[in-house]
Write a protein that holds these residues in place. Structure first.
Motif, PDB file in Angstrom:
ATOM      1  N   LEU A   6       0.897  -1.432   0.075  1.00 48.28           N
ATOM      2  CA  LEU A   6       0.267   0.196   0.260  1.00 48.28           C
ATOM      3  C   LEU A   6       0.787   1.384  -0.074  1.00 48.28           C
ATOM      4  N   ASP A   7       2.216   0.872   0.518  1.00 45.06           N
ATOM      5  CA  ASP A   7       3.230   2.189  -0.097  1.00 45.06           C
ATOM      6  C   ASP A   7       3.537   2.398  -1.517  1.00 45.06           C
ATOM      7  N   LEU A   8       3.840   2.024  -2.206  1.00 34.56           N
ATOM      8  CA  LEU A   8       4.157   2.130  -3.229  1.00 34.56           C
ATOM      9  C   LEU A   8       2.896   2.547  -4.061  1.00 34.56           C
ATOM     10  N   ASP A   9       3.454   3.764  -5.062  1.00 36.65           N
ATOM     11  CA  ASP A   9       2.790   4.348  -6.178  1.00 36.65           C
ATOM     12  C   ASP A   9       3.037   3.224  -7.892  1.00 36.65           C
ATOM     13  N   ALA A  10       2.711   3.635  -8.415  1.00 35.60           N
ATOM     14  CA  ALA A  10       2.851   2.460 -10.061  1.00 35.60           C
ATOM     15  C   ALA A  10       4.080   2.555 -10.069  1.00 35.60           C
ATOM     16  N   ASP A  11       5.113   3.472 -10.338  1.00 36.09           N
ATOM     17  CA  ASP A  11       6.317   3.382 -10.422  1.00 36.09           C
ATOM     18  C   ASP A  11       7.424   2.698  -9.511  1.00 36.09           C
ATOM     19  N   ARG A  12       6.969   3.080  -8.307  1.00 34.60           N
ATOM     20  CA  ARG A  12       7.482   1.944  -6.975  1.00 34.60           C
ATOM     21  C   ARG A  12       7.279   0.521  -7.445  1.00 34.60           C
ATOM     22  N   GLY A  15       8.976  -1.242 -10.735  1.00 35.75           N
ATOM     23  CA  GLY A  15      10.657  -1.529  -9.800  1.00 35.75           C
ATOM     24  C   GLY A  15      10.762  -1.718  -8.931  1.00 35.75           C
ATOM     25  N   TRP A  16       9.863  -2.367  -7.813  1.00 40.33           N
ATOM     26  CA  TRP A  16       9.593  -3.194  -7.050  1.00 40.33           C
ATOM     27  C   TRP A  16       9.233  -4.726  -7.904  1.00 40.33           C
ATOM     28  N   PHE A  17       8.802  -4.771  -8.839  1.00 36.73           N
ATOM     29  CA  PHE A  17       8.894  -6.091  -9.363  1.00 36.73           C
ATOM     30  C   PHE A  17       9.971  -6.640 -10.609  1.00 36.73           C
ATOM     31  N   ALA A  18      10.222  -5.259 -10.853  1.00 34.63           N
ATOM     32  CA  ALA A  18      11.562  -5.642 -12.005  1.00 34.63           C
ATOM     33  C   ALA A  18      12.518  -5.666 -11.401  1.00 34.63           C
ATOM     34  N   ALA A  19      12.853  -5.672  -9.510  1.00 34.36           N
ATOM     35  CA  ALA A  19      13.676  -5.869  -9.105  1.00 34.36           C
ATOM     36  C   ALA A  19      13.794  -7.597  -8.624  1.00 34.36           C
ATOM     37  N   ARG A  20      12.414  -8.229  -8.889  1.00 33.76           N
ATOM     38  CA  ARG A  20      12.444  -9.546  -8.448  1.00 33.76           C
ATOM     39  C   ARG A  20      12.348 -10.446  -9.720  1.00 33.76           C
ATOM     40  N   ALA A  24       6.161  -5.707 -16.365  1.00 33.92           N
ATOM     41  CA  ALA A  24       5.917  -4.482 -15.799  1.00 33.92           C
ATOM     42  C   ALA A  24       4.299  -4.869 -15.376  1.00 33.92           C
ATOM     43  N   PHE A  25       3.713  -5.307 -16.601  1.00 33.64           N
ATOM     44  CA  PHE A  25       2.269  -5.363 -16.113  1.00 33.64           C
ATOM     45  C   PHE A  25       1.624  -6.182 -14.844  1.00 33.64           C
ATOM     46  N   ARG A  26       2.509  -6.817 -13.826  1.00 31.89           N
ATOM     47  CA  ARG A  26       2.166  -7.584 -13.378  1.00 31.89           C
ATOM     48  C   ARG A  26       2.405  -6.508 -11.589  1.00 31.89           C
ATOM     49  N   ALA A  27       2.803  -5.588 -12.137  1.00 30.73           N
ATOM     50  CA  ALA A  27       2.431  -4.300 -11.175  1.00 30.73           C
ATOM     51  C   ALA A  27       1.149  -3.643 -11.180  1.00 30.73           C
TER      52      ALA A  27
END
Ligand code: SAH
Ligand code: SF4
Length: 373
Positions: A6-12, A15-20, A24-27
């Motif tokens: 809930l802390d993360l906006d779309a970009d973050r 980024g979080w999914f990319a790091a894993r 991007a569409f998962r986000a």
């Protein structure tokens, strides 16, 4: 430590999914599950692979502060009290109207600005809310309201609860971005209002980074009076504030700023004050919202201000109108549950703590009534 999504906006979130190593569409998918379906469980995200759901369970949470009180006033106004830890509680208020539903959210536990007439200010400042704690107020209100009423009961959000949003700038902007995101709540910029006591440099940053509707708590036409009522005026006096409002309007989604003006009997509500206001805002495109003062007490002692009577409020509004200004008077809602503006903390901390204790007790006794979790 697990990440609260809930802390993360779309970009973050991307980024979080990319790091894993995820696309991007998962986000975007997860954003919809979180904020449109308002799920609180990764297993409900049925279009994600089971392995991804397990990975999410291990590394992420969907965490909202616990609702420790849920009360509905006679007029339908509904107030939630959230426990944000260390004895601090913040509130959100839902105000249903015929053509819209407005949620009023908090941005800080307490407030450092310490306006003379505000119960939140009298609590002192405890801490900034995280973006997730701000968003969680909308997220949980949606969950609780959806079951009771229409599919999208909240059409407007106002940052007019506890705290000064522009002194918690980064988290406020992240929360705004989530509220505006089409994959989340999809609210229009015109329907989201940030209210500020006048943090001038941050008004400019808001215009640049995330322009939404702006309300400014004006409350006085002169520096000498405003210095007393809204102490941040000593740092950012009226001339600077008016200039910031003019700059804001140039970039804002609405072509005016709303000035909030609390009506304090004999303090700021005379015809002279009204005329001075007309001069002060002469070159700021604006509307006025007159707010009858809501009384409260600090540690059992009633605060010294009194509400202007309605005749005086009407006269004040007429004088503003004669000066070419649009002025509306705010209806006081939710009085019976202390959900009106500036009453959000109730009898200041003391009472908040007592309320939390009472609720805990009633919960452990498995009592029903107006409180629920
Ligand atoms: N800190 C921000 C937003 C939260 S206060 C701000 O000051 O603008 C939201 C509104 O409630 C402000 O306009 C504030 O002046 C008003 N308010 C505070 N105490 C009040 C009271 N006791 N009665 C009526 N309005 C009050
Ligand atoms: Fe803070 Fe706003 Fe209350 Fe002033 S009116 S003390 S800025 S919450």
């Amino acid at each position: 430590m697990r990440t609260n999504l809930l802390d993360l906006d779309a970009d973050r979130l991307a980024g979080w999914f990319a790091a894993r190593g995820e696309k991007a569409f998962r986000a975007r998918q997860v954003m919809k599950w979180l904020h449109q379906a308002c799920v609180d469980d990764f297993d409900a995200m049925t279009d994600l692979a089971r392995t991804l759901r397990e990975d999410l369970r291990e590394h992420a949470t969907i965490a909202s502060p616990p609702v420790v009180s849920d009360r509905i006033a006679g007029d339908g106004t509904r107030k939630w009290l959230y426990d944000v830890g260390n004895g601090n509680a913040v509130e959100a208020v839902f105000i249903p109207e015929v053509d819209r539903g407005t949620l009023c959210v908090s941005t800080q536990a307490g407030c450092a600005v310490d306006c003379a007439f505000c119960s939140t200010g009298k609590q002192g400042f405890s801490r900034n809310l995280t973006a997730g704690e701000i968003v969680a107020q909308l997220w949980s209100a949606n969950r609780l309201l959806r079951s009771a009423t229409a599919l999208r009961p909240i059409t407007n959000v106002v940052f007019m609860g506890m705290g000064e949003p522009l002194l918690n700038f980064d988290n406020t902007v992240t929360a705004l971005r989530i509220m505006l995101d089409d994959n989340a709540y999809g609210l229009s910029r015109r329907r989201v209002t940030v209210s500020t006591s006048g943090v001038v440099p941050m008004i400019d940053r808001l215009a640049d980074e995330c322009p939404v509707a702006l309300a400014v708590s004006l409350h006085a036409p002169t520096d000498s009076l405003r210095d007393m009522l809204v102490p941040i005026n000593r740092k950012y006096p009226l001339a600077d504030l008016m200039a910031a409002c003019r700059r804001y309007v140039a970039k804002a989604p609405r072509d005016f700023v709303t000035f909030e003006y609390i009506m304090l009997d004999g303090v700021n509500d005379t015809p002279e004050h009204a005329r001075a206001l007309v001069d002060l805002v002469a070159d700021v495109p604006c509307k006025f919202n007159l707010i009858p003062f809501n009384p409260f007490s600090v540690a059992g002692t009633q605060i010294a201000f009194r509400r202007s009577d309605m005749g005086r409020v009407r006269r004040f509004a007429e004088l503003l109108a004669e000066g070419g200004l649009v002025a509306t008077t705010r209806k006081t809602r939710g009085d019976d549950i202390a959900a009106a503006c500036g009453q959000l903390a109730g009898e200041v901390r003391d009472r908040t703590q007592r309320e939390v204790r009472i609720i805990r007790k009633s919960m452990s006794a498995d009592a029903g009534g107006i409180f629920s979790t």
